[in-house]
Design a protein around this motif. Structure first.
Motif, short mmCIF file in Angstrom:
data_model
loop_
_atom_site.label_atom_id
_atom_site.label_comp_id
_atom_site.label_asym_id
_atom_site.label_seq_id
_atom_site.Cartn_x
_atom_site.Cartn_y
_atom_site.Cartn_z
N UNK A 240 44.21 38.99 40.82
CA UNK A 240 44.42 37.66 41.37
C UNK A 240 44.89 36.68 40.30
N UNK A 241 44.55 36.93 39.08
CA UNK A 241 44.85 35.98 38.00
C UNK A 241 46.28 36.17 37.51
N UNK A 242 47.04 35.05 37.46
CA UNK A 242 48.38 35.05 36.86
C UNK A 242 49.25 36.18 37.43
N UNK A 243 49.34 36.21 38.76
CA UNK A 243 50.08 37.28 39.45
C UNK A 243 51.11 36.65 40.38
N UNK A 244 52.40 36.62 39.99
CA UNK A 244 53.43 35.97 40.81
C UNK A 244 53.84 36.77 42.04
N UNK A 245 53.20 37.92 42.27
CA UNK A 245 53.55 38.76 43.41
C UNK A 245 52.46 38.77 44.48
N UNK A 246 51.30 38.22 44.17
CA UNK A 246 50.13 38.32 45.04
C UNK A 246 50.27 37.45 46.28
N UNK A 247 49.87 37.99 47.44
CA UNK A 247 49.88 37.23 48.70
C UNK A 247 48.53 37.33 49.41
N UNK A 248 47.47 37.61 48.67
CA UNK A 248 46.14 37.59 49.26
C UNK A 248 45.76 38.86 49.97
N UNK A 249 44.71 38.75 50.80
CA UNK A 249 44.14 39.91 51.48
C UNK A 249 44.65 40.07 52.90
N UNK A 250 44.54 41.30 53.39
CA UNK A 250 44.80 41.58 54.80
C UNK A 250 43.48 41.87 55.47
N UNK A 251 43.52 42.23 56.73
CA UNK A 251 42.30 42.50 57.48
C UNK A 251 41.71 41.23 58.06
N UNK A 252 40.51 41.34 58.61
CA UNK A 252 39.88 40.21 59.29
C UNK A 252 39.67 39.04 58.36
N UNK A 253 39.44 39.30 57.07
CA UNK A 253 39.20 38.20 56.12
C UNK A 253 40.50 37.72 55.49
N UNK A 254 41.62 38.28 55.90
CA UNK A 254 42.88 38.03 55.23
C UNK A 254 43.60 36.78 55.70
N UNK A 255 44.93 36.76 55.48
CA UNK A 255 45.72 35.57 55.81
C UNK A 255 47.05 35.99 56.41
N UNK A 256 47.74 35.07 57.10
CA UNK A 256 48.99 35.41 57.78
C UNK A 256 50.10 35.89 56.85
N UNK A 406 37.45 31.52 46.42
CA UNK A 406 37.08 31.79 45.04
C UNK A 406 38.13 32.71 44.43
N UNK A 407 38.71 32.26 43.35
CA UNK A 407 39.76 33.04 42.68
C UNK A 407 39.14 33.79 41.51
N UNK A 408 39.46 35.08 41.42
CA UNK A 408 38.93 35.90 40.33
C UNK A 408 39.83 35.76 39.09
N UNK A 409 39.82 34.55 38.55
CA UNK A 409 40.63 34.27 37.36
C UNK A 409 39.83 34.56 36.10
N UNK A 410 40.51 34.55 34.97
CA UNK A 410 39.84 34.82 33.70
C UNK A 410 39.20 36.20 33.71
N UNK A 411 37.95 36.25 33.27
CA UNK A 411 37.23 37.53 33.24
C UNK A 411 36.11 37.57 34.28
N UNK A 412 36.31 36.88 35.38
CA UNK A 412 35.32 36.91 36.45
C UNK A 412 35.20 38.31 37.04
N UNK A 413 34.00 38.63 37.51
CA UNK A 413 33.74 39.92 38.14
C UNK A 413 33.24 39.70 39.56
N UNK A 414 33.39 40.72 40.39
CA UNK A 414 33.05 40.60 41.81
C UNK A 414 32.33 41.85 42.28
N UNK A 415 31.19 41.65 42.95
CA UNK A 415 30.41 42.75 43.51
C UNK A 415 30.01 42.41 44.94
N UNK A 416 30.00 43.43 45.77
CA UNK A 416 29.53 43.25 47.14
C UNK A 416 29.42 44.60 47.81
#
Length: 577
Positions: A240-256, A406-416
């Motif tokens: 997600x960080x510094x990515x000029x190609x990213x368009x987010x997530x798909x699925x129920x939590x995603x975006x158009x 919430x953007x996972x920029x820098x050295x952020x980590x994500x768990x779930x």
């Protein structure tokens, strides 16, 4: 000098650089916990529920890519480990679970608390065995650890109550060395994939967690192909960080924008993902899939070319075979759509939203009482959280708001619990993450239903003085279930929660409790929660009517919501009469 079975196990954990063992003490574990008591560098973390122990161990395994360890004693203690171990299995996290058992002479007699552990853990464990003699140690331990690491999942070693303190005569040091491996497909398969990619006009990448070690090559691939990059939730961290190609997530939590990028492509390239929701894959597309696990190829969507191998060497080998895509229209359109959507989300999260004309009109329908919008809470957390914060999120609406704001920029980590989809995972995983690094900010996005399910382990946070920040999205609902019911045209039923004042509960248990009911107080409360030393429970009463609109809402879904709302109104009117 010979050592006991328990001592060999604990000494081996130290050799593996294990620093924490999670569990609840009890009879069969006594030799093991006593060995931990005497060990240097290993801390016993006594939890209030073994499920928390397993979740915490799995969190540490995911953050460190090394073995996490939990223990459960005879019968119920081991049964309670199951849900957290299933999460580790689904997340491919290497966890060693030590399970207690009745003494060997009592096996098969329906002894008090006796459970068949080998049967109990059959479906979840990549390896399971019962130690029946001291001579099996350290051999069985070596196999358990190597299997957990190589196959990515929980290994269960059962130790009967009369075995742990027996002497190991063949007292050799265990050996756990396991060289990493990296594979890529053969050249003919890569040539065929490159031919298909070079012929495609519009390529979209669906990138998962398995591609995180190949970030730079994957970005170069997207640039070469002029391809928008749709991310799975687990790929937010890393892409997600510094990515000029990213368009987010798909699925129920995603975006158009992500949905459009996939629908408008003529070829989908799947990289290190087993994204499970078949309904969100478009039909009639050419598909290439890269995955290190052969059985993952094609099990979600029909695949034209399956490339079995690690993403990093596979993409590195593909790049020289690809011609630059002349047109960037597909990428530019997807990115423009994503930026428009993202700007709209930022406006929705603004504290001033409901004060404007559009916000006032919308509030009539979905926030008549002007309650706190969960979007605003998530956006403020993102704004004020540290650049290296570890985030955990409960399954359900808490994950939706984290995904979008919430953007996972820098050295952020994500768990779930993003594969198993368990409730109540965020707080236990935050415990494991915080113990891994007490100086790192750890923020748990808790649903009120999830937090209350394992509420007792707030005392574990207090006992070990963990500076975890628990953010409770308190909508007095099982929010995702409410959404599912209304989408199907059903009135809300069974989802309402009679919550206590969670902040007061937290305060009573030794945490700093902060409760927010007024939108005007939200910004100051978030800043205070994140800057306060020690553990904090931030209880925010959010709007229960806030909807997460799917990326591609259908007419049927629209009618479903409308019908559900009519039924809910009629029911509430009837209740008053």
């Amino acid at each position: 000098m010979s050592r006991t079975v328990a001592q060999v196990i604990v000494d081996s954990l130290a050799q593996l650089d294990v620093t924490h063992v999670f569990g609840v003490v009890g009879d069969a574990l006594n030799p093991l916990t006593d060995a931990i008591r005497r060990a240097e560098g290993i801390e016993w973390i006594g939890c209030r529920h073994e499920e928390v122990a397993a979740f915490a161990a799995g969190a540490q395994a995911q953050l460190t890519d090394t073995i996490g360890v939990c223990m459960g004693t005879v019968g119920p203690g081991s049964v309670h480990l199951l849900n957290g171990l299933y999460d580790a299995a689904k997340s491919h996290a290497p966890v060693l679970a030590i399970a207690g058992q009745v003494p060997q002479a009592d096996l098969g007699t329906e002894m008090f608390q006796e459970v068949d552990n080998d049967l109990l853990f059959k479906d979840v464990a990549v390896f399971r065995a019962t130690v029946t003699s001291p001579e099996q140690i350290p051999g069985l331990l070596e196999i358990a650890v190597r299997t957990a690491i190589s196959r990515g999942g929980p290994a269960v070693l059962t130790v009967p109550g009369d075995v742990g303190d027996k002497k190991v005569e063949n007292d050799r040091e265990p050996r756990f060395s396991l060289a990493e491996r990296s594979t890529r497909p053969d050249d003919p398969a890569l040539d065929a994939a490159a031919q298909l990619l070079n012929a495609a006009e519009k390529v979209t990448l669906l990138v998962g967690r398995g591609a995180r070690q190949a970030r730079e090559d994957v970005l170069a691939l997207a640039d070469r192909l002029g391809a928008p990059m749709v991310l799975t939730l687990k790929a937010k961290e890393g892409f997600e960080d510094d990515n000029p190609f990213e368009v987010g997530q798909t699925g129920l939590i995603g975006n158009p924008a992500a949905a459009q990028a996939m629908d408008h492509a003529d070829l989908l390239l799947l990289l290190g993902t087993d994204f499970p929701y078949r309904a969100w894959y478009p039909t009639g597309k050419k598909v290439i899939q890269v995955d290190a696990v052969a059985e993952h190829i094609g099990r979600r969507v029909p695949v034209d070319i399956g490339l079995v191998g690690d993403v990093a060497p596979t993409v590195a080998a593909l790049l020289p075979r690809l011609s630059p895509q002349a047109s960037r229209t597909h990428l530019d359109d997807a990115r423009a759509h994503f930026e428009r959507w993202h700007a709209g989300q930022r406006r929705l999260a603004s504290p001033e939203h409901d004060k404007g004309l559009v916000g006032k009109v919308r509030s009539v329908f979905d926030n008549a009482e002007h309650q706190i919008r969960p979007e605003a809470l998530a956006a403020l957390i993102d704004e004020h959280a540290a650049g290296d914060a570890v985030f955990t999120s409960d399954t359900g609406m808490a994950t939706v708001w984290l995904s979008r704001f919430v953007r996972m920029t820098g050295s952020r980590r994500l768990l779930g619990s993003y594969n198993l989809g368990s409730m109540a995972n965020a707080m236990p995983q935050a415990i494991g993450a915080q113990l891994q690094d007490r100086d790192r900010q750890v923020i748990a996005f808790c649903g009120d239903g999830g937090l209350s399910m394992l509420l007792g382990d707030l005392m574990t946070i207090r006992t070990h003085r963990l500076p975890v920040k628990l953010v409770v999205f308190d909508n007095r609902r099982l929010g995702m279930v409410k959404l599912e019911q209304e989408q199907a045209g059903l009135p809300e039923f069974g989802t309402e929660l009679d919550n206590p004042d969670f902040a007061a509960v937290g305060t009573a248990l030794g945490l700093t409790g902060i409760r927010v009911t007024d939108p005007d107080d939200l910004a100051e409360a978030v800043q205070r929660a994140l800057s306060t030393e020690g553990p904090v429970l931030l209880d925010v009463l959010t709007n229960p009517e806030e909807m997460s609109v799917p990326p591609k809402p259908t007419v049927d879904q629209g009618w479903g919501f409308a019908i559900a709302k009519v039924k809910e109104h009629l029911r509430s009117t009837g209740d008053k009469s």
